[in-house]
Design an enzyme around this catalytic site. Sequence first.
Site, PDB file in Angstrom:
ATOM      1  N   ASP A  58       0.855  -1.186   0.000  1.00 22.13           N
ATOM      2  CA  ASP A  58       0.000   0.000   0.000  1.00 22.13           C
ATOM      3  C   ASP A  58       0.887   1.231   0.000  1.00 22.13           C
ATOM      4  O   ASP A  58       1.936   1.255   0.663  1.00 22.13           O
ATOM      5  CB  ASP A  58      -0.898   0.031   1.239  1.00 22.13           C
ATOM      6  CG  ASP A  58      -2.049  -0.963   1.167  1.00 22.13           C
ATOM      7  OD1 ASP A  58      -2.187  -1.650   0.134  1.00 22.13           O
ATOM      8  OD2 ASP A  58      -2.811  -1.043   2.151  1.00 22.13           O
TER       9      ASP A  58
ATOM     10  N   ASP B 147      -6.382  -6.498   8.036  1.00 23.41           N
ATOM     11  CA  ASP B 147      -5.054  -6.198   7.499  1.00 23.41           C
ATOM     12  C   ASP B 147      -3.980  -6.450   8.546  1.00 23.41           C
ATOM     13  O   ASP B 147      -4.113  -6.038   9.698  1.00 23.41           O
ATOM     14  CB  ASP B 147      -4.961  -4.738   7.034  1.00 23.41           C
ATOM     15  CG  ASP B 147      -5.537  -4.515   5.652  1.00 23.41           C
ATOM     16  OD1 ASP B 147      -5.715  -5.500   4.906  1.00 23.41           O
ATOM     17  OD2 ASP B 147      -5.800  -3.351   5.305  1.00 23.41           O
TER      18      ASP B 147
END
Length: 133
Positions: free
Chosen positions: A80, A109
């Site tokens: 990310d 996550d």
Amino acid sequence: MTDAGTVVRSCLDALEAGDSATALALLDPDVEWRNSGLPTLRGRRAHRALLDMARRGIGFEVRFHHLAVDGQVVLTDRTDVLTYRRFRMEFWVCGTFEVREGRIVVWDDHFSMTNFVGASVRGLVRAALLGRA
């Protein structure tokens, strides 16, 4: 859209495009979002401000390394990227998503807090150096 992998990819792609409305529509109203070492968010309303990054000038990019689907469970291995003005940080994330009836009901996550903090520090240093150029 009921294929779990397509739902997850579409949600993250929408966030990357700055389309938080589409991303939110792919979340179940009672979605649970867990992040390593951070408080769990519950419900779509709790996610609205967090996912509306583009409105605040925060950029988001996702680079998928692997995406595996087993029924309604999706595992992502990804990087990310978060940006804000000159600031840019990249960090590895492993996500586990559970999808029901075409919507994400669990978003879990996992990432290394050490990696996250290191990426933040590198991003701040680069931003400061670019500010002097």
